[in-house]
Design an enzyme around this catalytic site. Structure first.
Site, PDB file in Angstrom:
ATOM      1  N   HIS A  71     -15.313   9.234  14.826  1.00  0.00           N
ATOM      2  CA  HIS A  71     -13.580   8.595  14.431  1.00  0.00           C
ATOM      3  C   HIS A  71     -13.805   8.604  12.290  1.00  0.00           C
ATOM      4  O   HIS A  71     -14.514   7.586  12.559  1.00  0.00           O
ATOM      5  CB  HIS A  71     -13.111   8.155  14.849  1.00  0.00           C
TER       6      HIS A  71
ATOM      7  N   ASN B 217      -8.296   9.078   6.913  1.00  0.00           N
ATOM      8  CA  ASN B 217      -8.177   8.233   8.447  1.00  0.00           C
ATOM      9  C   ASN B 217      -6.788   9.490   9.833  1.00  0.00           C
ATOM     10  O   ASN B 217      -5.377   8.678   8.980  1.00  0.00           O
ATOM     11  CB  ASN B 217      -7.812   7.122   8.571  1.00  0.00           C
TER      12      ASN B 217
ATOM     13  N   CYS C 187      -6.205   5.854  18.198  1.00  0.00           N
ATOM     14  CA  CYS C 187      -7.574   6.126  17.293  1.00  0.00           C
ATOM     15  C   CYS C 187      -8.738   6.839  18.173  1.00  0.00           C
ATOM     16  O   CYS C 187      -9.755   7.499  18.244  1.00  0.00           O
ATOM     17  CB  CYS C 187      -8.691   5.235  16.312  1.00  0.00           C
TER      18      CYS C 187
HETATM   19  N1  ACO Z   1      -6.220  -1.716  -3.253  1.00  0.00           N
HETATM   20  C1  ACO Z   1      -6.729  -2.416  -4.011  1.00  0.00           C
HETATM   21  N2  ACO Z   1      -6.942  -3.808  -3.415  1.00  0.00           N
HETATM   22  C2  ACO Z   1      -7.105  -3.981  -2.185  1.00  0.00           C
HETATM   23  C3  ACO Z   1      -6.300  -2.970  -1.662  1.00  0.00           C
HETATM   24  C4  ACO Z   1      -5.774  -1.886  -2.209  1.00  0.00           C
HETATM   25  N3  ACO Z   1      -5.363  -0.933  -1.735  1.00  0.00           N
HETATM   26  N4  ACO Z   1      -5.993  -3.379  -0.356  1.00  0.00           N
HETATM   27  C5  ACO Z   1      -6.509  -4.440  -0.153  1.00  0.00           C
HETATM   28  N5  ACO Z   1      -6.732  -4.570  -1.581  1.00  0.00           N
HETATM   29  C6  ACO Z   1      -7.514  -6.666  -1.858  1.00  0.00           C
HETATM   30  C7  ACO Z   1      -7.434  -7.279  -1.120  1.00  0.00           C
HETATM   31  O1  ACO Z   1      -5.370  -8.010  -0.882  1.00  0.00           O
HETATM   32  C8  ACO Z   1      -7.642  -8.775  -1.362  1.00  0.00           C
HETATM   33  O2  ACO Z   1      -7.707  -9.188  -2.290  1.00  0.00           O
HETATM   34  P1  ACO Z   1      -7.545 -10.372  -2.806  1.00  0.00           P
HETATM   35  O3  ACO Z   1      -9.517 -11.460  -2.300  1.00  0.00           O
HETATM   36  O4  ACO Z   1      -7.011 -10.581  -3.579  1.00  0.00           O
HETATM   37  O5  ACO Z   1      -7.237 -11.032  -1.093  1.00  0.00           O
HETATM   38  C9  ACO Z   1      -8.876  -7.579  -1.504  1.00  0.00           C
HETATM   39  O6  ACO Z   1      -8.603  -6.110  -2.075  1.00  0.00           O
HETATM   40  C10 ACO Z   1     -10.186  -7.561  -0.466  1.00  0.00           C
HETATM   41  O7  ACO Z   1      -9.522  -7.694   1.101  1.00  0.00           O
HETATM   42  P2  ACO Z   1     -10.423  -7.107   2.334  1.00  0.00           P
HETATM   43  O8  ACO Z   1      -9.047  -6.747   3.283  1.00  0.00           O
HETATM   44  O9  ACO Z   1     -11.459  -8.716   2.338  1.00  0.00           O
HETATM   45  O10 ACO Z   1     -11.620  -5.704   1.906  1.00  0.00           O
HETATM   46  P3  ACO Z   1     -12.219  -5.478   2.852  1.00  0.00           P
HETATM   47  O11 ACO Z   1     -13.412  -4.746   1.859  1.00  0.00           O
HETATM   48  O12 ACO Z   1     -12.250  -5.715   4.171  1.00  0.00           O
HETATM   49  O13 ACO Z   1     -11.619  -3.528   2.933  1.00  0.00           O
HETATM   50  C11 ACO Z   1     -10.847  -2.392   4.655  1.00  0.00           C
HETATM   51  C12 ACO Z   1     -10.457  -3.394   3.182  1.00  0.00           C
HETATM   52  C13 ACO Z   1     -10.734  -0.751   3.993  1.00  0.00           C
HETATM   53  C14 ACO Z   1      -9.147  -2.146   5.449  1.00  0.00           C
HETATM   54  C15 ACO Z   1     -11.839  -2.731   5.262  1.00  0.00           C
HETATM   55  O14 ACO Z   1     -11.514  -3.539   6.477  1.00  0.00           O
HETATM   56  C16 ACO Z   1     -11.374  -1.603   6.543  1.00  0.00           C
HETATM   57  O15 ACO Z   1     -12.146  -0.429   6.761  1.00  0.00           O
HETATM   58  N6  ACO Z   1     -11.564  -2.565   7.990  1.00  0.00           N
HETATM   59  C17 ACO Z   1     -11.371  -1.758   8.836  1.00  0.00           C
HETATM   60  C18 ACO Z   1     -10.196  -0.896   8.651  1.00  0.00           C
HETATM   61  C19 ACO Z   1     -10.391   0.976   9.704  1.00  0.00           C
HETATM   62  O16 ACO Z   1     -11.013   1.632   9.284  1.00  0.00           O
HETATM   63  N7  ACO Z   1      -9.151   0.698  10.702  1.00  0.00           N
HETATM   64  C20 ACO Z   1      -9.106   1.904  11.418  1.00  0.00           C
HETATM   65  C21 ACO Z   1      -9.628   2.179  12.753  1.00  0.00           C
HETATM   66  S1  ACO Z   1      -8.712   1.754  13.653  1.00  0.00           S
HETATM   67  C22 ACO Z   1      -8.009   2.897  13.695  1.00  0.00           C
HETATM   68  O17 ACO Z   1      -8.546   4.101  13.269  1.00  0.00           O
HETATM   69  C23 ACO Z   1      -6.180   3.198  14.080  1.00  0.00           C
END
Ligand code: ACO
Length: 324
Positions: A251, A281, A114
């Site tokens: 980004h 993204n 990214c």
């Molecule tokens: N739909 C419904 N529920 C979901 C989904 C979904 N798509 N995805 C995860 N969940 C659930 C999980 O299973 C978890 O359930 P549990 O509590 O029963 O175990 C719950 O939601 C919370 O999961 P977390 O992973 O803790 O959620 P978080 O608030 O961290 O959000 C997310 C997840 C959106 C991926 C976040 O961590 C994020 O945006 N991280 C940055 C990732 C990113 O942007 N990466 C790219 C940067 S680098 C690049 O661009 C390549």
């Protein structure tokens, strides 16, 4: 005379097919509410069957050349930032070169996931200043839909396909209001974190393409911390105070990351360009796609200062301060 890398034009391309959160929820255990609340994403674009990264990249390149008022024949260096190349080799940049009918100069890919577009600006700027390239076509192009595990709801809801491009040149734009181009760049990486965001295949290790894997919450925390300090260093190096920067074009990974970084840097409301709701993204394509959106809708104007920043797999991260 000091050589500068002027920004001559920016362009972009999105494939025709839109995939909404509601459509995605028909095949994956997720919901529009969850995706909007956690990421700000409402939809993403998906490349058509047979439409490759080079097709998206060539279309964005043509848009950038038109914005620059330049012919493809004037380009002497093509750099393509991508993690989803058409083939393991040759470089997607050479395929785009052929699609644009350019048979001179050089073309190569950069791979920083990214952060690829920021790495690309840094390389383009250095090569222009070294006299290696005069008119550089920098492209960020991705078909992340092809490396997603569509059964993994924690990753497949986050990404989309698209391309953006920028023409950088040692010759200033004819528009007298155009700025001084690239003011400063910073690129960084730390391979200790590679297991938090990676693709589980490759020619050397598995002889397969693989699928994207990510520990999202750990990526989130690190991204906010590193992006904020990178932009502060970049602005300091250029001698420009953060409040004096007109636009921040991050980004586009997640609206919550954008907001957390904006809060840390005390940015003004409306100073940050956000397209993540519509593009999701698109990895290396997301910055030029967002910048082009804000140029075309009249927000970013000639002479404005623009801070670009990105964070991605590796980890890699960095920022680039431009005078557009
Ligand atoms: N739909 C419904 N529920 C979901 C989904 C979904 N798509 N995805 C995860 N969940 C659930 C999980 O299973 C978890 O359930 P549990 O509590 O029963 O175990 C719950 O939601 C919370 O999961 P977390 O992973 O803790 O959620 P978080 O608030 O961290 O959000 C997310 C997840 C959106 C991926 C976040 O961590 C994020 O945006 N991280 C940055 C990732 C990113 O942007 N990466 C790219 C940067 S680098 C690049 O661009 C390549």
């Amino acid at each position: 005379m000091t050589v500068k890398s002027y920004i001559r034009g920016v362009g972009s391309y999105l494939p025709p097919r839109v995939l909404t959160n509601a459509q995605l929820a028909e095949t994956v255990d997720t919901s529009d509410e969850w995706i909007r609340a956690r990421t700000g994403i409402t939809q993403r674009y998906i490349a058509s069957e047979g439409q490759n990264t080079s097709d998206l990249g060539a279309a964005a390149a043509q848009d950038a050349l038109a914005a620059a008022g330049m012919e493809a024949s004037e380009i002497d260096l093509i750099i393509c930032a991508t993690s989803t190349p058409d083939l393991t080799f040759p470089a997607t940049a050479t395929i785009i070169q052929e699609k644009l009918g350019i048979h001179h100069g050089a073309a190569f890919d950069v791979q920083a996931v990214c952060s690829g577009f920021i790495y690309g600006i840094s390389v383009a700027d250095a090569m222009i200043k070294a006299g290696t390239g005069k008119n550089v076509l920098l492209i960020g192009a991705e078909t992340f839909s092809r490396i997603l595990d569509w059964n993994d709801r924690t990753t497949c809801v986050l990404f989309g396909d698209g391309a953006g491009a920028m023409v950088l040149s040692s010759t200033p734009d004819k528009n007298p209001e155009a700025g001084d181009g690239v003011l400063d760049t910073e690129i960084r990486s730390d391979g200790r974190y590679r297991d938090l965001l990676y693709v589980d295949g490759g020619p050397s290790s598995t002889q397969t393409v693989g699928k994207l894997r990510m520990t999202g919450n750990k990526v989130f925390k690190r991204a906010v911390k590193e992006l904020s300090s990178s932009m502060v260093r970049c602005a300091e190096e250029a001698g420009i105070a953060i409040p004096d920067i007109d636009w921040f074009v991050p980004h586009q990974a997640n609206q919550r990351i954008l907001e957390a970084v904006a809060k840390r840097l005390d940015l003004r409301r409306g100073q940050v360009v956000s397209t993540v709701a519509y593009h999701a993204n698109t990895s290396a394509a997301s910055i030029p796609l967002a910048m082009d959106t804000a140029i075309k809708d009249g927000r970013i104007k000639r002479g404005h200062t623009v801070m670009l920043e990105a964070f991605g797999g590796g980890f890699t991260w960095g920022s680039a301060l431009l005078s557009y």
